[in-house]
Design an enzyme around this catalytic site. Structure first.
Site, PDB file in Angstrom:
ATOM      1  N   ARG A   1       0.814  -1.216   0.000  1.00  0.00           N
ATOM      2  CA  ARG A   1       0.000   0.000   0.000  1.00  0.00           C
ATOM      3  C   ARG A   1       0.850   1.270   0.000  1.00  0.00           C
ATOM      4  O   ARG A   1       0.328   2.367  -0.194  1.00  0.00           O
ATOM      5  CB  ARG A   1      -0.966  -0.002   1.200  1.00  0.00           C
TER       6      ARG A   1
ATOM      7  N   ASP B   1       5.980  -2.314  11.513  1.00  0.00           N
ATOM      8  CA  ASP B   1       5.540  -1.021  10.978  1.00  0.00           C
ATOM      9  C   ASP B   1       4.851  -0.159  12.037  1.00  0.00           C
ATOM     10  O   ASP B   1       3.903   0.548  11.745  1.00  0.00           O
ATOM     11  CB  ASP B   1       4.615  -1.238   9.765  1.00  0.00           C
TER      12      ASP B   1
ATOM     13  N   ASN C   1      -6.978  -4.640  16.587  1.00  0.00           N
ATOM     14  CA  ASN C   1      -5.739  -5.279  17.016  1.00  0.00           C
ATOM     15  C   ASN C   1      -4.543  -4.372  16.692  1.00  0.00           C
ATOM     16  O   ASN C   1      -4.386  -3.920  15.569  1.00  0.00           O
ATOM     17  CB  ASN C   1      -5.616  -6.620  16.286  1.00  0.00           C
TER      18      ASN C   1
ATOM     19  N   TYR D   1      36.913  30.644   0.106  1.00  0.00           N
ATOM     20  CA  TYR D   1      36.880  29.186  -0.010  1.00  0.00           C
ATOM     21  C   TYR D   1      38.163  28.638   0.593  1.00  0.00           C
ATOM     22  O   TYR D   1      39.264  28.971   0.129  1.00  0.00           O
ATOM     23  CB  TYR D   1      36.747  28.726  -1.475  1.00  0.00           C
TER      24      TYR D   1
ATOM     25  N   ASN E   1      43.060  24.571  -4.384  1.00  0.00           N
ATOM     26  CA  ASN E   1      43.512  23.254  -3.910  1.00  0.00           C
ATOM     27  C   ASN E   1      43.458  22.185  -4.988  1.00  0.00           C
ATOM     28  O   ASN E   1      43.897  21.075  -4.771  1.00  0.00           O
ATOM     29  CB  ASN E   1      42.683  22.820  -2.702  1.00  0.00           C
TER      30      ASN E   1
ATOM     31  N   SER F   1      43.161  40.532   1.814  1.00  0.00           N
ATOM     32  CA  SER F   1      41.938  40.246   1.055  1.00  0.00           C
ATOM     33  C   SER F   1      42.243  39.892  -0.396  1.00  0.00           C
ATOM     34  O   SER F   1      43.228  40.361  -0.959  1.00  0.00           O
ATOM     35  CB  SER F   1      41.034  41.477   1.070  1.00  0.00           C
TER      36      SER F   1
ATOM     37  N   ARG G   1      51.981  42.045  -6.955  1.00  0.00           N
ATOM     38  CA  ARG G   1      50.947  42.979  -7.353  1.00  0.00           C
ATOM     39  C   ARG G   1      51.656  44.024  -8.204  1.00  0.00           C
ATOM     40  O   ARG G   1      52.674  44.572  -7.781  1.00  0.00           O
ATOM     41  CB  ARG G   1      50.415  43.625  -6.069  1.00  0.00           C
TER      42      ARG G   1
HETATM   43  C1  UD1 Z   1      -1.843  -6.912  10.926  1.00  0.00           C
HETATM   44  C2  UD1 Z   1      -2.801  -7.787  11.731  1.00  0.00           C
HETATM   45  C3  UD1 Z   1      -4.043  -6.967  12.068  1.00  0.00           C
HETATM   46  C4  UD1 Z   1      -3.652  -5.739  12.849  1.00  0.00           C
HETATM   47  C5  UD1 Z   1      -2.584  -4.918  12.112  1.00  0.00           C
HETATM   48  C6  UD1 Z   1      -2.029  -3.871  13.040  1.00  0.00           C
HETATM   49  C7  UD1 Z   1      -2.453 -10.086  10.949  1.00  0.00           C
HETATM   50  C8  UD1 Z   1      -2.982 -11.198  10.157  1.00  0.00           C
HETATM   51  N1  UD1 Z   1      -3.161  -8.949  10.961  1.00  0.00           N
HETATM   52  O1  UD1 Z   1      -2.488  -6.570   9.723  1.00  0.00           O
HETATM   53  O2  UD1 Z   1      -4.954  -7.746  12.845  1.00  0.00           O
HETATM   54  O3  UD1 Z   1      -4.808  -4.937  13.096  1.00  0.00           O
HETATM   55  O4  UD1 Z   1      -1.480  -5.762  11.709  1.00  0.00           O
HETATM   56  O5  UD1 Z   1      -1.152  -3.025  12.403  1.00  0.00           O
HETATM   57  O6  UD1 Z   1      -1.425 -10.239  11.566  1.00  0.00           O
HETATM   58  N2  UD1 Z   1       4.967  -9.523   7.800  1.00  0.00           N
HETATM   59  C9  UD1 Z   1       5.954 -10.482   7.673  1.00  0.00           C
HETATM   60  N3  UD1 Z   1       5.710 -11.598   6.919  1.00  0.00           N
HETATM   61  C10 UD1 Z   1       4.529 -11.807   6.306  1.00  0.00           C
HETATM   62  C11 UD1 Z   1       3.516 -10.833   6.446  1.00  0.00           C
HETATM   63  C12 UD1 Z   1       3.765  -9.705   7.199  1.00  0.00           C
HETATM   64  O7  UD1 Z   1       7.051 -10.334   8.213  1.00  0.00           O
HETATM   65  O8  UD1 Z   1       4.408 -12.854   5.656  1.00  0.00           O
HETATM   66  C13 UD1 Z   1       5.240  -8.319   8.595  1.00  0.00           C
HETATM   67  C14 UD1 Z   1       5.168  -7.029   7.808  1.00  0.00           C
HETATM   68  O9  UD1 Z   1       6.450  -6.674   7.321  1.00  0.00           O
HETATM   69  C15 UD1 Z   1       4.653  -6.024   8.847  1.00  0.00           C
HETATM   70  C16 UD1 Z   1       3.872  -6.876   9.839  1.00  0.00           C
HETATM   71  O10 UD1 Z   1       4.248  -8.221   9.599  1.00  0.00           O
HETATM   72  O11 UD1 Z   1       5.716  -5.393   9.527  1.00  0.00           O
HETATM   73  C17 UD1 Z   1       2.357  -6.712   9.680  1.00  0.00           C
HETATM   74  O12 UD1 Z   1       2.028  -7.016   8.347  1.00  0.00           O
HETATM   75  P1  UD1 Z   1       0.921  -6.181   7.558  1.00  0.00           P
HETATM   76  O13 UD1 Z   1       0.801  -6.760   6.210  1.00  0.00           O
HETATM   77  O14 UD1 Z   1       1.160  -4.745   7.684  1.00  0.00           O
HETATM   78  O15 UD1 Z   1      -0.382  -6.587   8.413  1.00  0.00           O
HETATM   79  P2  UD1 Z   1      -1.765  -5.848   8.439  1.00  0.00           P
HETATM   80  O16 UD1 Z   1      -2.557  -6.226   7.246  1.00  0.00           O
HETATM   81  O17 UD1 Z   1      -1.583  -4.425   8.719  1.00  0.00           O
HETATM   82 CA    CA Z   2       0.153  -3.003   9.089  1.00  0.00          CA
END
Ligand code: UD1
Ligand code: CA
Length: 476
Positions: free
Chosen positions: A13, A115, A182, A379, A399, A418, A453
Site C-alpha cells: 500500500r 511497521d 488489534n 573558499y 587546492n 583580502s 601585485r
Molecule cells: C496486521 C494484523 C491486524 C492488525 C494490524 C495492526 C495479521 C494477520 N493482521 O495486519 O490484525 O490490526 O497488523 O497493524 O497479523 N509480515 C511479515 N511476513 C509476512 C507478512 C507480514 O514479516 O508474511 C510483517 C510485515 O512486514 C509487517 C507486519 O508483519 O511489519 C504486519 O504485516 P501487515 O501486512 O502490515 O499486516 P496488516 O494487514 O496491517
Molecule cells: Ca500493518
C-alpha cells in the site's frame, strides 16, 4: 523473554519498491523504534526479514550498532529470512524454526509488527505485567480506532470475553463496524506457541497464516487468551505514505517535547524544526525557526542555532553561535565559535574554540585553530589555519589543479590580505603577511611579507581627457 520483530513484508500500500520498514521517521527506519523496545525488554531479539531482506538487515544493524554498540547487538540479535511472505503466523514460525531447541530457554515471546514507529518500552510494560499477573497463554494490545479501516477487529462476547480477531477482508458488514482493533503487539507462552502455530490454516480471504488466529476462544478454545485496550497513539501503524506523513508530525512533536522536558531545549516555532532521533543534546540551548538537525549531530549546552540552520552529523560545542541559514555537514565547531550567516562547513571541517567563520565562507577538510578568523567570502579547502590567524575577505585556496587535491598550511598569527589566492601545495609561516591581492605560489617563511601585485599608476585628469576625446569624435 524472547522478542520477534516482523519485517519481511513489502508494504504494497506504500506503492513503492522500497520496503515499508525502511521508510524513515525522525531520521531512522520505521522498524527501529519497535526493535529498540524489544531490545530493551527482551533477552534475545529475532528479526524476520524477507522482501529485500539484505537491505533491511543492513539498515537496521547500522542504526542498532550506533544506538547500542556492536558487541551488545551481536550478543542479542539474530536475523532469519522468510523466503515467501505467507502471513504473520508463518513469519513467527520462521523465527522459531530458526531458533530451534534454544526456544526452550525463554518462557515467553513478544511479537511486534515492524511497521509501528511509535512503540516504546513503556507500551510493552502493561503487556508483560498483565500477561504474567493473569498467567495468560496469549495476550495482544488493542485500541479504539477513530477509523478502524484496515485493522483486524476484536470480537468479544456479551461478557467481554475475547472470541477472536477478524481481519478486515474476512469481516462481515456488522463486524466492520467494530472500533476496537488489534494493534499488532503480542505476548505468547512459549510452550504453547510452537504447537499452536503448527495448527494454523490458511482458510481466509488472503490465503495466509494469520498470527491473529492464535487469539480468542473461537479458534483456540483451550488457551487462555486476552486483548487489553492500550494507548492508541503508541499503536498507530504505517500502511500508506499519507499515514507516514501524519506519524512523522506526531513523532517529531513527541521527540521535541521530550527534549524540552529533559534538557530545556528552547525550540522557537517548534513545528518548523526537524530533529533526528539520533541527535544528542547536552543541555539547554536554543533552536531557531526552520532548523534541521539531522543524523547523529551533537548539540552542546548554550548553543544558539539562530534559524534555518542545517546540521548533519556534526558536533556543535558549548556556547557556539550558528547564525542564519548556515549549512554544517560532517564537521566540528568549537566552544564559543561563531559561524555564518550563510556559511557552509563540510567534509571534516574542524573549527577550534573562539573561531569566527563569516558569511559566504565555504570550508572543506579544513581546520581553523583557536581564535582564527575567516569573516567574509572565502573558499578554504584542504587547509590548515593556525591559531589567531586572519583570513581576509575573498581569500581562495586553489587546492585543485584539475587532477589532484593539494594542501595549504597557514601558521599561527598569520595575516592573509583580502582577495589573495593561495595556490596549493603551499605553506605560510607563523606571523607572516600576505599582501592583499597576492597570488601565492611559493612558500612564505615565518615573519615574512609576500606580495605579488603590479605597481599602481595614477593618471591625473584622466576623466576630463577622455571626455574631450569623446566630444571631438562626436563633432566628426
Ligand atoms: C496486521 C494484523 C491486524 C492488525 C494490524 C495492526 C495479521 C494477520 N493482521 O495486519 O490484525 O490490526 O497488523 O497493524 O497479523 N509480515 C511479515 N511476513 C509476512 C507478512 C507480514 O514479516 O508474511 C510483517 C510485515 O512486514 C509487517 C507486519 O508483519 O511489519 C504486519 O504485516 P501487515 O501486512 O502490515 O499486516 P496488516 O494487514 O496491517
Ligand atoms: Ca500493518
Amino acid at each position: 523473554m524472547l522478542g520477534i520483530l516482523l519485517a519481511a513484508g513489502r508494504g504494497t500500500r506504500m506503492k513503492s519498491a522500497r520496503p515499508k520498514v525502511l521508510f524513515e521517521i525522525n531520521d531512522e527506519p520505521i522498524c527501529f523504534p519497535p526493535f529498540r523496545a524489544l531490545f530493551e525488554v527482551c533477552d534475545r531479539v529475532i528479526i524476520v526479514v524477507g522482501y529485500r531482506g539484505a537491505e533491511v538487515r543492513e539498515s537496521l544493524l547500522k542504526r542498532a550498532n550506533e544506538a547500542f554498540g556492536e558487541e551488545a547487538v551481536k550478543a542479542k540479535v539474530l536475523f532469519y529470512t522468510q523466503e515467501e511472505q505467507k502471513g504473520t503466523g508463518h513469519a513467527v514460525r520462521t523465527a522459531l524454526d530458526g531458533l530451534g531447541k534454544s526456544l526452550g530457554s525463554y518462557e515467553a515471546t513478544i511479537v511486534l509488527n515492524g511497521d509501528l514507529p511509535l512503540i516504546r518500552e513503556s507500551t510493552l510494560r502493561p503487556l508483560v505485567s498483565e500477561f504474567v499477573a493473569r498467567s495468560l497463554d496469549a495476550l495482544c494490545l488493542s485500541f479504539d480506532a477513530a477509523d478502524p479501516t484496515g485493522f483486524g477487529r476484536i470480537l468479544r462476547d456479551d461478557k467481554g470475553l475475547l472470541l477472536g480477531i477478524r481481519e478486515e477482508k474476512d469481516a462481515s458488514e456488522s463486524e466492520r463496524k467494530i472500533r476496537e482493533v488489534n494493534g499488532g503487539v503480542y505476548c505468547f507462552r512459549n510452550t504453547l506457541l510452537g504447537p499452536a502455530l503448527a495448527e494454523l490454516k490458511t482458510d481466509n480471504k488472503q490465503n495466509e497464516f494469520y498470527l491473529t488466529d492464535l487469539l480468542g476462544t473461537l479458534k483456540q478454545p483451550k488457551l487462555k487468551t486476552e486483548a487489553i485496550v492500550s494507548n492508541a497513539e503508541d499503536l498507530l501503524g504505517v500502511n500508506t505514505t499519507f499515514e507516514l506523513a501524519d506519524l512523522r508530525q506526531l513523532s517529531q512533536r513527541r521527540l521535541k517535547k521530550d527534549l524540552c522536558e529533559r534538557y530545556g531545549v528552547d525550540f522557537v516555532n517548534i513545528d518548523s524544526i526537524f530533529v533526528s532521533a539520533r541527535a544528542v543534546f547536552q543541555g539547554p540551548c536554543r533552536v531557531g525557526p526552520g532548523c534541521s538537525i539531522m543524523g547523529s549531530s551533537v548539540i552542546g549546552e548554550d548553543v544558539n542555532l539562530e534559524g534555518h540552520v542545517l546540521l548533519k552529523n556534526s558536533r556543535i560545542s558549548k556556547g557556539a553561535h550558528i547564525l542564519w541559514s548556515s549549512v554544517i555537514d560532517e564537521s566540528i565547531v568549537g566552544e564559543r565559535t561563531k559561524v555564518g550567516p550563510m556559511a557552509h562547513l563540510r567534509m571534516n571541517t574542524v573549527l577550534g574554540d573562539d573561531v569566527k567563520v563569516g558569511n559566504f565562507v565555504e570550508t572543506k577538510k579544513t581546520t581553523l585553530a583557536r581564535g582564527a578568523k575567516a569573516s567574509h567570502l572565502s573558499y578554504l579547502g584542504d587547509a590548515e589555519v593556525g591559531e589567531e590567524s586572519n583570513i581576509g575577505a575573498g581569500t581562495i585556496t586553489c587546492n585543485y589543479d584539475g587532477f589532484n587535491k593539494f594542501k595549504t598550511k597557514i601558521g599561527k598569527r598569520a595575516f592573509i590580505g583580502s582577495d589573495s589566492q593561495l595556490v596549493a601545495p603551499v605553506s605560510i609561516g607563523d606571523d607572516a603577511y600576505v599582501g592583499s591581492g597576492t597570488t601565492v605560489t611559493e612558500d612564505v617563511p615565518a615573519g615574512a611579507l609576500a606580495i605579488s601585485r603590479p605597481d599602481m599608476v595614477v593618471k591625473e585628469g584622466y576623466a576630463k581627457k577622455l571626455a574631450d576625446k569623446r566630444n571631438l569624435t562626436k563633432k566628426d
